[in-house]
Motif scaffolding. Sequence first.
Motif, PDB file in Angstrom:
ATOM      1  N   GLY A 195       3.444   4.746   8.358  1.00  0.00           N
ATOM      2  CA  GLY A 195       4.348   4.129   7.390  1.00  0.00           C
ATOM      3  C   GLY A 195       5.790   4.152   7.840  1.00  0.00           C
ATOM      4  O   GLY A 195       6.691   3.856   7.056  1.00  0.00           O
ATOM      5  N   ARG A 224      13.886   0.725   8.038  1.00  0.00           N
ATOM      6  CA  ARG A 224      13.055   1.690   8.766  1.00  0.00           C
ATOM      7  C   ARG A 224      13.053   1.391  10.263  1.00  0.00           C
ATOM      8  O   ARG A 224      12.903   0.250  10.659  1.00  0.00           O
ATOM      9  N   LEU A 232       1.660  10.080   8.798  1.00  0.00           N
ATOM     10  CA  LEU A 232       2.951   9.651   8.248  1.00  0.00           C
ATOM     11  C   LEU A 232       3.544   8.516   9.073  1.00  0.00           C
ATOM     12  O   LEU A 232       4.145   7.586   8.542  1.00  0.00           O
ATOM     13  N   ILE A 246       4.891   3.339 -10.614  1.00  0.00           N
ATOM     14  CA  ILE A 246       3.834   4.353 -10.659  1.00  0.00           C
ATOM     15  C   ILE A 246       4.542   5.665 -10.958  1.00  0.00           C
ATOM     16  O   ILE A 246       5.341   6.145 -10.143  1.00  0.00           O
ATOM     17  N   LYS A 271       3.495   1.977   2.977  1.00  0.00           N
ATOM     18  CA  LYS A 271       4.217   3.249   2.955  1.00  0.00           C
ATOM     19  C   LYS A 271       3.193   4.377   3.026  1.00  0.00           C
ATOM     20  O   LYS A 271       2.103   4.266   2.457  1.00  0.00           O
ATOM     21  N   VAL A 272       3.545   5.452   3.738  1.00  0.00           N
ATOM     22  CA  VAL A 272       2.684   6.634   3.769  1.00  0.00           C
ATOM     23  C   VAL A 272       3.467   7.797   3.175  1.00  0.00           C
ATOM     24  O   VAL A 272       4.626   8.015   3.543  1.00  0.00           O
ATOM     25  N   TYR A 328      -2.833   3.875  -3.450  1.00  0.00           N
ATOM     26  CA  TYR A 328      -2.423   3.014  -4.551  1.00  0.00           C
ATOM     27  C   TYR A 328      -2.082   1.643  -3.956  1.00  0.00           C
ATOM     28  O   TYR A 328      -1.514   1.564  -2.870  1.00  0.00           O
ATOM     29  N   TYR A 340       0.832  -1.204   0.000  1.00  0.00           N
ATOM     30  CA  TYR A 340       0.000   0.000   0.000  1.00  0.00           C
ATOM     31  C   TYR A 340       0.863   1.248   0.000  1.00  0.00           C
ATOM     32  O   TYR A 340       1.802   1.352   0.794  1.00  0.00           O
ATOM     33  N   ILE A 341       0.550   2.191  -0.893  1.00  0.00           N
ATOM     34  CA  ILE A 341       1.097   3.546  -0.792  1.00  0.00           C
ATOM     35  C   ILE A 341      -0.091   4.431  -0.449  1.00  0.00           C
ATOM     36  O   ILE A 341      -1.031   4.574  -1.241  1.00  0.00           O
ATOM     37  N   ILE A 342      -0.076   4.970   0.776  1.00  0.00           N
ATOM     38  CA  ILE A 342      -1.240   5.691   1.289  1.00  0.00           C
ATOM     39  C   ILE A 342      -0.890   7.163   1.441  1.00  0.00           C
ATOM     40  O   ILE A 342       0.195   7.499   1.914  1.00  0.00           O
TER      41      ILE A 342
END
Lengths: 337, 337
Positions: free
Chosen positions: B10, B221, B7, B95, A129-130, A140, A94-96
Amino acid sequence: MNDLIMLGHGGGGRLTTDLVHNLFLKNFQNSHLEPLNDSALLTIDRKNLSFTTDSYVVSPIFFPGGDIGSLAVHGTVNDLAMSGARPLYLSAAYIIEEGFSLKELEKIVISMATTARSAGIEIVTGDTKVVPKGMADGLYINTAGIGVHEYGPPLEPQRIKKGDAILINGTIGDHGAAVITAREAGFSESRITSDAAALNHLVEKMQKSSIKLHCLRDATRGGMGGILAELAKQAHSYLDIEEKSIPVREEVRGFCEIYGMEPLFLANEGKMVIFCALDDAEKALQILHSDPLGENAAIIGRVTEVDQETGRVIMNTLIGGERIIDQPTGDLVPRIC
Amino acid sequence: MNDLIMLGHGGGGRLTTDLVHNLFLKNFQNSHLEPLNDSALLTIDRKNLSFTTDSYVVSPIFFPGGDIGSLAVHGTVNDLAMSGARPLYLSAAYIIEEGFSLKELEKIVISMATTARSAGIEIVTGDTKVVPKGMADGLYINTAGIGVHEYGPPLEPQRIKKGDAILINGTIGDHGAAVITAREAGFSESRITSDAAALNHLVEKMQKSSIKLHCLRDATRGGMGGILAELAKQAHSYLDIEEKSIPVREEVRGFCEIYGMEPLFLANEGKMVIFCALDDAEKALQILHSDPLGENAAIIGRVTEVDQETGRVIMNTLIGGERIIDQPTGDLVPRIC
């Protein structure tokens, strides 16, 4: 403009094909990538696997008949099924966008879980990921999938034979029309529902029969017309299709008149073109008709030549003419999947 | 604010862990996902495979020591290697924001191809989506990877044993410091280089030796501190580490003083913590020291208890105190990978 990415580069048409050839294929070259099918065929310990990936950027995120989550499962399951593989495992990344609603995210995750369960696959690994507000459009999703080949050799364009029948499992253009209507007129205004569906069980029914299946391809970006044109090129074949045999819903026909589009090039998410031996076409049709996902299936054409220098799709039109069907250049409708 | 994505969700810290447990694990529940390792362990035809995915949203896209493309290969290769699997195949999904430079895209694709070749893996399938200007930040890449287990059982937190030595293969915080400096001060100002590297060949050297390896984890991370705190919880273990033994570059120390950060929680992209039997620690160190990717390796601590109700990391500080190292709550530095 030539040196900038345009929307059309992601549209699944000729610009996408060029980008894939001139950039990705050129640099990543290897025998798994070269056939440029929707999934790569891998052999691990003499077991044939298919491996595929797709990112989903559909707008709006919720549309009649589905959402970005169900789409992300259906799309990747179908890419595996089209190669003849049984879909087993999915990843979900997820890309948020910062500020996205947790409630909506939950709805989408539940939708993915439900869709995965009914397709018979498991979502086994993931990533989140955010990105800061303004750096994405809500959400996405990327899914990658692994499937295993259990019913003979993989299905691919190279197996298409002269005389093969070409079938479609139902009406075309529903997904494209549903998403565009939801985007332009709002969700509640839309009377058209996306056809998004997992096709793997239906494919398995055909594989378990005695039908000589040669090639399957889901008619997503570029629509059935674009997919057939691409396949004709890959298979160096001439394909003849009959416009009168192509099933299209009345609502989709109406939509196309208003928007000046053609059902032939509208995206589908639960439709596949099927190439099988001519003798098996009626039997294939019976199997399709016995399943809710194939109730409007039809034989739409056949393969007239193979081993040609280049491919070609000719459509015999309703008014008795002949029309060459080519890949659309760019993106007719952005963010459709 | 509670019902919106922040944020920190993520960031790889506690907010991410909560999201993964309360949303993804809850809805997708299955035995492959539940261990929540960086990759899922799958068995296909009695062959053990690892499967993993990550999206990369790093900003800036080019930084000293790498770019989003090399990172997308290194990151996923490392996730596979950490499970003990030999990385074999990658997918690559893009993307791209409308208007992105084709030349920069080519640079990134070439970087991915070069990185993949030197890591010994193939990029076999992919996808390209383009979103309208303003709907992304240039380029996001997702890679998913498949690896195969050839050296005995998978490495996992559950195999950590009382008395195990804990090692790190070099200086910590380099990647985080390099990306933040490039973002804040510009690429050319940065004197710190990312440590981004594929660790699979180094892992293989250890696997081929007689060392009793129990667990590996790349310290991305959350940094080495965050990763150790997470591992301690997963393994229900008490970990003791010595601050004086942790290798940190002078430049990174200076960077941390200026920005008020700690090397312990800065991201790495070529560093892993290694858990092995205490008797093998010196031998492991020798192997690490013989490789450019391990030349600054050090033994940094050991496992003092296992089978505890919860995990705990204690750091014996330079000034002779004890400090509990916990997972950071949210995102110390967004878009670091």
